[in-house]
Design a protein around this motif. Structure first.
Motif, PDB file in Angstrom:
ATOM      1  N   VAL A  90     -34.767  12.127  49.581  1.00  0.00           N
ATOM      2  CA  VAL A  90     -35.018  10.941  50.037  1.00  0.00           C
ATOM      3  C   VAL A  90     -34.465  10.018  49.012  1.00  0.00           C
ATOM      4  CG1 VAL A  90     -36.752   9.332  50.908  1.00  0.00           C
ATOM      5  CG2 VAL A  90     -36.735  11.862  51.450  1.00  0.00           C
ATOM      6  N   GLU A  91     -33.717   8.745  49.609  1.00  0.00           N
ATOM      7  CA  GLU A  91     -33.643   7.884  48.599  1.00  0.00           C
ATOM      8  C   GLU A  91     -33.920   6.333  49.057  1.00  0.00           C
ATOM      9  OE1 GLU A  91     -29.226   7.877  48.757  1.00  0.00           O
ATOM     10  OE2 GLU A  91     -28.683   9.679  47.824  1.00  0.00           O
ATOM     11  N   PRO A  92     -34.376   5.783  48.196  1.00  0.00           N
ATOM     12  CA  PRO A  92     -34.715   4.401  48.300  1.00  0.00           C
ATOM     13  C   PRO A  92     -33.409   3.679  48.481  1.00  0.00           C
ATOM     14  CG  PRO A  92     -35.113   4.707  45.942  1.00  0.00           C
ATOM     15  CD  PRO A  92     -34.606   5.947  46.601  1.00  0.00           C
ATOM     16  N   LEU A  93     -33.720   2.510  49.327  1.00  0.00           N
ATOM     17  CA  LEU A  93     -32.687   1.344  49.476  1.00  0.00           C
ATOM     18  C   LEU A  93     -33.146   0.227  49.128  1.00  0.00           C
ATOM     19  CD1 LEU A  93     -30.697   3.023  52.956  1.00  0.00           C
ATOM     20  CD2 LEU A  93     -30.277   3.248  50.408  1.00  0.00           C
ATOM     21  N   ILE A  94     -33.334  -0.225  48.303  1.00  0.00           N
ATOM     22  CA  ILE A  94     -33.871  -1.476  47.963  1.00  0.00           C
ATOM     23  C   ILE A  94     -32.869  -2.708  47.692  1.00  0.00           C
ATOM     24  CG2 ILE A  94     -35.510  -2.710  46.156  1.00  0.00           C
ATOM     25  CD1 ILE A  94     -36.655  -0.137  47.631  1.00  0.00           C
ATOM     26  N   GLY A 150     -34.624   8.418  43.771  1.00  0.00           N
ATOM     27  CA  GLY A 150     -34.633   9.400  44.906  1.00  0.00           C
ATOM     28  C   GLY A 150     -35.560  10.563  44.413  1.00  0.00           C
ATOM     29  N   PHE A 151     -35.766  11.201  45.483  1.00  0.00           N
ATOM     30  CA  PHE A 151     -36.697  12.354  45.434  1.00  0.00           C
ATOM     31  C   PHE A 151     -35.757  13.449  46.090  1.00  0.00           C
ATOM     32  CE2 PHE A 151     -39.501  15.777  47.106  1.00  0.00           C
ATOM     33  CZ  PHE A 151     -40.183  15.858  45.870  1.00  0.00           C
ATOM     34  N   THR A 152     -35.647  14.725  45.297  1.00  0.00           N
ATOM     35  CA  THR A 152     -34.943  15.757  45.726  1.00  0.00           C
ATOM     36  C   THR A 152     -35.908  17.108  45.971  1.00  0.00           C
ATOM     37  OG1 THR A 152     -32.941  14.982  44.765  1.00  0.00           O
ATOM     38  CG2 THR A 152     -32.991  17.355  45.439  1.00  0.00           C
ATOM     39  N   TYR A 153     -35.979  17.444  47.010  1.00  0.00           N
ATOM     40  CA  TYR A 153     -36.842  18.838  47.480  1.00  0.00           C
ATOM     41  C   TYR A 153     -36.200  19.996  46.487  1.00  0.00           C
ATOM     42  CZ  TYR A 153     -39.259  16.035  50.850  1.00  0.00           C
ATOM     43  OH  TYR A 153     -40.015  15.232  51.492  1.00  0.00           O
ATOM     44  N   PRO A 154     -37.038  20.959  46.196  1.00  0.00           N
ATOM     45  CA  PRO A 154     -36.581  22.169  45.573  1.00  0.00           C
ATOM     46  C   PRO A 154     -35.371  22.976  46.531  1.00  0.00           C
ATOM     47  CG  PRO A 154     -38.664  22.061  45.269  1.00  0.00           C
ATOM     48  CD  PRO A 154     -38.564  20.775  46.069  1.00  0.00           C
ATOM     49  N   PRO A 155     -34.796  23.663  46.249  1.00  0.00           N
ATOM     50  CA  PRO A 155     -33.969  24.515  47.028  1.00  0.00           C
ATOM     51  C   PRO A 155     -34.533  25.240  48.101  1.00  0.00           C
ATOM     52  CG  PRO A 155     -33.206  24.682  44.895  1.00  0.00           C
ATOM     53  CD  PRO A 155     -34.605  24.246  44.824  1.00  0.00           C
ATOM     54  N   HIS A 156     -35.739  25.776  48.050  1.00  0.00           N
ATOM     55  CA  HIS A 156     -36.639  26.692  48.826  1.00  0.00           C
ATOM     56  C   HIS A 156     -37.499  25.824  49.841  1.00  0.00           C
ATOM     57  CE1 HIS A 156     -38.810  26.246  45.418  1.00  0.00           C
ATOM     58  NE2 HIS A 156     -39.938  26.901  45.968  1.00  0.00           N
ATOM     59  N   VAL A 157     -37.489  24.451  49.542  1.00  0.00           N
ATOM     60  CA  VAL A 157     -38.411  23.617  50.247  1.00  0.00           C
ATOM     61  C   VAL A 157     -37.940  22.499  50.885  1.00  0.00           C
ATOM     62  CG1 VAL A 157     -40.609  22.202  50.022  1.00  0.00           C
ATOM     63  CG2 VAL A 157     -40.254  24.218  48.729  1.00  0.00           C
ATOM     64  N   GLY A 202     -35.625  -0.223  52.595  1.00  0.00           N
ATOM     65  CA  GLY A 202     -35.775   0.933  53.317  1.00  0.00           C
ATOM     66  C   GLY A 202     -35.747   2.153  52.463  1.00  0.00           C
ATOM     67  N   LEU A 203     -35.604   3.589  53.270  1.00  0.00           N
ATOM     68  CA  LEU A 203     -35.275   4.841  52.821  1.00  0.00           C
ATOM     69  C   LEU A 203     -34.291   5.463  53.452  1.00  0.00           C
ATOM     70  CD1 LEU A 203     -39.149   6.082  52.868  1.00  0.00           C
ATOM     71  CD2 LEU A 203     -37.900   5.299  50.914  1.00  0.00           C
ATOM     72  N   ARG A 204     -33.460   6.146  52.735  1.00  0.00           N
ATOM     73  CA  ARG A 204     -32.308   7.171  53.255  1.00  0.00           C
ATOM     74  C   ARG A 204     -32.819   8.392  53.291  1.00  0.00           C
ATOM     75  NH1 ARG A 204     -27.851   5.707  50.656  1.00  0.00           N
ATOM     76  NH2 ARG A 204     -27.015   4.479  52.341  1.00  0.00           N
ATOM     77  N   LEU A 205     -33.026   9.117  54.376  1.00  0.00           N
ATOM     78  CA  LEU A 205     -33.347  10.553  54.292  1.00  0.00           C
ATOM     79  C   LEU A 205     -31.988  11.495  54.882  1.00  0.00           C
ATOM     80  CD1 LEU A 205     -36.135   9.140  55.203  1.00  0.00           C
ATOM     81  CD2 LEU A 205     -36.913  11.199  56.214  1.00  0.00           C
ATOM     82  N   ILE A 206     -31.772  12.569  53.903  1.00  0.00           N
ATOM     83  CA  ILE A 206     -30.641  12.967  53.805  1.00  0.00           C
ATOM     84  C   ILE A 206     -31.081  14.765  54.260  1.00  0.00           C
ATOM     85  CG2 ILE A 206     -28.748  14.152  52.628  1.00  0.00           C
ATOM     86  CD1 ILE A 206     -28.969  11.706  50.653  1.00  0.00           C
ATOM     87  N   TYR A 207     -30.570  15.284  55.577  1.00  0.00           N
ATOM     88  CA  TYR A 207     -31.091  16.304  55.927  1.00  0.00           C
ATOM     89  C   TYR A 207     -29.846  17.537  55.711  1.00  0.00           C
ATOM     90  CZ  TYR A 207     -28.759  14.867  60.312  1.00  0.00           C
ATOM     91  OH  TYR A 207     -27.762  14.685  61.143  1.00  0.00           O
ATOM     92  N   THR A 208     -30.425  18.842  56.260  1.00  0.00           N
ATOM     93  CA  THR A 208     -29.384  19.678  56.240  1.00  0.00           C
ATOM     94  C   THR A 208     -29.693  20.670  57.445  1.00  0.00           C
ATOM     95  OG1 THR A 208     -28.604  21.703  55.122  1.00  0.00           O
ATOM     96  CG2 THR A 208     -30.979  21.055  54.411  1.00  0.00           C
TER      97      THR A 208
END
Length: 238
Positions: A2-6, A62-69, A102-108
């Motif tokens: 998740v990245e902040p878009l300020i 931005g916040f990066t989740y761990p590889p297993h989460v 806002g926020l940018r959500l990056i998904y896989t």
């Protein structure tokens, strides 16, 4: 991730952003425009958006989740609607400001092994929490009791939850925050702490080792404030 878009130039205006999960019964007719939060013109259905699924605060990256989460999306159990709540800090009362942050959500498409969630611990946001003026140090404690965690985790998560990151949050009077963890009545190593809290730099702390919180544990959020330069009571409000 998740990245902040300020919005450029608004770095000191956007105080924090919360993303809530809403009830699946939310009426589609209220989705096309925004509202002032907790204002009479806000639809009652927005009050069903109570569960925080992500939070960002001023100065954070931005916040990066761990590889297993990962944060699960797209299943029947996942939220169909989310509400983004933006809190602004405008001490000079400048009028006519329009913000597009806002926020940018990056998904896989690669499914992660574990689903992420958010546990909120600390002091309830209400007028019952107040800080007297002229205090070089004033400490407030928020308790997530063993009875609370027993009820919350006992049936659904008897093996506990695994904490991998903590976001410590306070406002201008905040000077230090400590997240204490107790198991079987014994205090464990601090879950997270910041003894030099800086309002303008509120970043996630990634734990070097995941911490397991079990039913029957308890958490204490210890908040240290200074109001030595204030002459009026500090009231905590939305």
């Amino acid at each position: 991730q998740v990245e902040p878009l300020i919005q450029k130039g608004h770095e000191n205006l956007v105080h924090h952003i919360l993303l809530y999960q809403c009830s699946s019964s939310l009426n589609d007719s209220v989705l096309d425009y925004g509202h002032e939060c907790y204002h009479p013109n806000m639809p009652d259905s927005f009050l069903t958006c109570e569960t925080v699924i992500f939070a960002w605060a001023i100065g954070g990256e931005g916040f990066t989740y761990p590889p297993h989460v990962g944060l699960s999306i797209g299943t029947a159990a996942d939220p169909q609607f989310v509400l983004m709540e933006v809190h602004y800090d405008n001490p000079s009362y400048t009028e006519g400001l329009i913000d597009n942050s806002g926020l940018r959500l990056i998904y896989t498409p690669v499914l992660r092994k574990y689903d992420a969630g958010v546990i909120e611990a600390g002091l309830w946001v209400s007028l019952f929490h107040n800080i007297p003026p002229g205090m070089p140090e004033f400490v407030s404690e928020g308790h997530c009791t063993l009875e609370c965690l027993e009820e919350a985790l006992g049936a659904e998560r008897p093996s506990g939850i695994h904490v991998f990151a903590v976001l410590l949050h306070a406002h201008l009077a905040g000077r230090a925050i400590r997240m204490r963890h107790f198991h079987n009545g014994e205090e464990q190593k601090l879950l997270a702490y910041d003894d030099e809290f800086d309002f303008n730099f509120q970043e996630f702390q990634y734990l070097k080792e995941e911490r397991t919180i079990l039913p029957g544990d308890n958490l204490i959020t210890e908040c240290h404030y200074s109001t030595v330069d204030r002459i009026h009571m500090t009231w905590v409000r939305k």
